[in-house]
Structure formats: C-alpha cells, structure tokens
Design a protein around this motif. Sequence first.
Motif, PDB file in Angstrom:
ATOM      1  N   UNK A   6       0.985  -1.169  -0.026  1.00  5.96           N
ATOM      2  CA  UNK A   6       0.156  -0.004   0.097  1.00  5.96           C
ATOM      3  C   UNK A   6       0.819   1.148  -0.047  1.00  5.96           C
ATOM      4  N   UNK A   7       0.284   2.334  -0.786  1.00  4.39           N
ATOM      5  CA  UNK A   7       1.075   3.555  -0.827  1.00  4.39           C
ATOM      6  C   UNK A   7       0.918   4.239   0.450  1.00  4.39           C
ATOM      7  N   UNK A   8       2.208   4.681   1.275  1.00  2.57           N
ATOM      8  CA  UNK A   8       1.701   5.257   2.468  1.00  2.57           C
ATOM      9  C   UNK A   8       0.533   4.604   3.533  1.00  2.57           C
ATOM     10  N   UNK A   9       0.802   3.559   4.018  1.00  3.84           N
ATOM     11  CA  UNK A   9      -0.226   2.736   4.667  1.00  3.84           C
ATOM     12  C   UNK A   9      -1.161   3.349   5.499  1.00  3.84           C
ATOM     13  N   UNK A  10      -0.424   4.116   6.615  1.00  7.58           N
ATOM     14  CA  UNK A  10      -1.203   4.913   7.683  1.00  7.58           C
ATOM     15  C   UNK A  10      -2.115   6.065   7.283  1.00  7.58           C
ATOM     16  N   UNK A  12      -2.830   6.286   3.870  1.00 11.14           N
ATOM     17  CA  UNK A  12      -3.845   5.723   2.950  1.00 11.14           C
ATOM     18  C   UNK A  12      -5.363   5.174   3.713  1.00 11.14           C
ATOM     19  N   UNK A  13      -4.976   4.341   4.831  1.00 11.95           N
ATOM     20  CA  UNK A  13      -6.305   3.921   5.405  1.00 11.95           C
ATOM     21  C   UNK A  13      -6.919   4.969   6.272  1.00 11.95           C
ATOM     22  N   UNK A  17     -10.727   6.139   5.563  1.00 11.06           N
ATOM     23  CA  UNK A  17     -11.790   6.045   6.874  1.00 11.06           C
ATOM     24  C   UNK A  17     -12.586   7.376   6.933  1.00 11.06           C
ATOM     25  N   UNK A  18     -11.704   8.601   6.631  1.00 13.10           N
ATOM     26  CA  UNK A  18     -12.499   9.920   6.833  1.00 13.10           C
ATOM     27  C   UNK A  18     -13.164  10.428   5.455  1.00 13.10           C
ATOM     28  N   UNK A  19     -12.706   9.901   4.162  1.00 14.70           N
ATOM     29  CA  UNK A  19     -13.358  10.176   2.880  1.00 14.70           C
ATOM     30  C   UNK A  19     -14.599   9.441   2.946  1.00 14.70           C
TER      31      UNK A  19
END
Length: 422
Positions: A6-10, A12-13, A17-19
């Motif tokens: 994953x790109x920049x995991x923290x 990204x996730x 969640x916010x989106x």
Amino acid sequence: MFQSFFPHPKLFFLSFAFWSLACVVGWYLVAQDIGVHLSLASLFGVDFPAALMEGADEAAQAAFQSAQSTALNAWLYQYMAVCYLIFVGVWVAYGGQKWAKWSVVGSALIVFITWFQVQVSVMLNEWYGTFYDLIQKALAEPNSILLTDYYAQLSTVAVIIMVAITVSVLSNFFISHYVFRWRTAMTRYYTSKWDQVRHIEGASQRIQEDTMRFASIVEGLGVSLLRSVMTLIAFLPILWGLSGYVKELPLIGEVPQALVFTAIIWSIFGTVLLALAGIKLPGLEFNNQRVEAAYRKELVYGEDHVDRATPISLNELFDNVRKNYFRLYANYLYFNVVRYGYLNVGQFVPLIVLAPSIIAGAFTLGVMQRVLNAFNQVENSFQYLINSWTTIVELLSIYKRLKAFEAVIDNSPLASIDQTNV
C-alpha cells in the motif's frame, strides 16, 4: 507487511476512513436531495417522479414510492462512482507505489462489491416480508390465492439470487488474485532483506507461508469488518423502524426501540465474554508456530547431516510441540464452551424478545420474518469480534512472527517472545 503493497499505509487507511465518512454524511445531508437535478439516469428513462397530489389513493402512493426508490438508487450509484473516482484517482496519481493499481483500485473494488452484497441482503429482507405475508394469507384463508400467484412471488427471488451468486463468484476470483499480489509484494520485500533476517527462527517458513496467510487473513477480516459496518448502516434504520411493532421486553417492560437496544446489549455482552475467555490464545498460537518451526528445522538438517535429528533431540523438540498443543487444547476447551454456548443461546434471543408482541398479535408473519432477519443482521454486525475471534488469534500470531522481520530490518530489538528459547 503493509508498506510493501500500500502507498503510505497509515495515511492511506486514515484517508479512506475519513473520505468514507464524509461521503456517507454528504449523501444524507446534501447529495440525495440534489439527485433530481444532477442524475444522469433520466437519459435512460429513470426519472424522479413528480410530487403527488394531496389526497392521492394508496395505489398512487405505492407507485410514487417505487419510482422514487428506483430513481434514488440510480442516483446513489452515480454518487458513489464519483466518490470512488476522486479517491482512487488521487492515490494512483500521487501515491508513488508500484503496486498502487492493485492495492488502491483493487481495495476500492472490494469495498464496492461488499456494499453491493449488503444491498442484496436488504432486498432479500424485503422479499421475505412480502412472501411470508402471502403465506399467512394462504394459510388463514384457504384458496384465497392462486398457485400461479405463489410461484410468481417465489420466482422473483431467483433474479436476486442469480445476481448474488454471480457477484460472489467473480468477487472470490478477483480477491484470490488480489491476495496473491499482496503476498508477492511482501515476499519480494523480505527476500531483498534476506541477509538481515535469515537468522530469525523459521525465517524460510515466515516468508514462504506466513506472508500468504497474513495477506489472506487481513483481507478476509477487512472485508468482514466492512460488511459489518455497511450492514449496520443498511439494517439499523430498518430495525429501528420495525422496533415500532415491539413495545415492551419480557421481565423489563416498555423500552424505547427495544429491538435495537437488545441487539446492542447482547452483542456487547458476548464480545466482552469471549475476549476474556480467549485472552491467552494469541500467545499460545505464536508459541505453537515456534515449536513447530524448530522441530521441522531439525528434521531438515537431519536430511543432510548424520549428526543432526537424533532421536534424543527430536523427542525433546516434539515434547515441546506436544506440551504447547495440549495447553492450546485446554484453553480452546473453555473458550469453545463460552463461544458455542453464547451463539446457541443467541439464536433464541429475538424470539424471547418478540414473545409479548407475538402473543398480542402485533404484527403479521411477514413482518415477523423481517424483524428476525434484520435483528440477526444487526446482531451479527455487532458481533464482529465474536465471529472473527479465532481468526484474529491466528492473525496475531502471524503478525508477531512477521514483526520480527520488521524489527531486524529497522534495527530495532526483537520482541521478548522472540528472544526466548523454545
């Protein structure tokens, strides 16, 4: 484990969640009301109906509700497509990760499929209500419906089931490829650091087996969590509305929104109960992997070296395997007593809750089926940890094993459990 795929995991996730939250809130606050102006479904003959005249009959109201629901669903799909395109487009363009097409686009597709499967469950819930009302009419008034009417209503579910089966088959096929790509990313990353991690106990097994198991379990648990959240979003309002039929609970009396109240309390009780019963299992599962790896490693050495894998050393290593398994069996014994006891009692909870309303004849058989199905859906969503606990235990043991690689690569000290001898 995550950074390799994953790109920049923290980030990204967290952004996901916010989106997701912003899109859900935006839909209920603004988007659903402007669909009449922005929906492109009108190009295909799906229009929002004109407002009903005051005093319209029931047939006109039913037709209005059906047309409104169809147009709103068509607008929802368009809204979701825009939300997906914005999120995926930004991360694919600026994520800077070579696996982004699989990790970002693939994750978005899995989320959409999960949401669609929840919508199929909602459609089935509505169908059950209509079908069982028809059965109640047939049983209460013999020959009041034709056999063709019965089969016609029964056949309507065939379309829903065929769509569900098709989506599930294609989803499983895609997810298999998704998981293998994740495993590939982790494997390539760890093998590139082989000189650093080769001394870790069972290093070959951790790369060859644990990477696949980790990717597969995380994907499975992630999809289950998404489905639980989406099911709550879809069925909690349904259960909230159906709670109007249930005015009181046995032994307690009148409780506002009794069905929702019962589902939440019962699920919290079960989650806490099983967490306490299974608190020792992750460590025992981890130790189990270690003793198995040590035993297997000695056997492999014995294939090439005559002074290795002697009966004495093998017996000692296998004793470690036996002792840990027996501890594991003992802990699973009382854990399963609690787990299966809770789940078997739980299937009768909605019937106990509905008892006063059933005796009072407060609803039809169709409504009762909708209540039972919606209650079970909401209850199962709240019971995510209960239903997934054994899988979570397995994941924690795998995570601890792969975390040793991360520690060595980052020049950090190993966890205390990896520093002790087997």
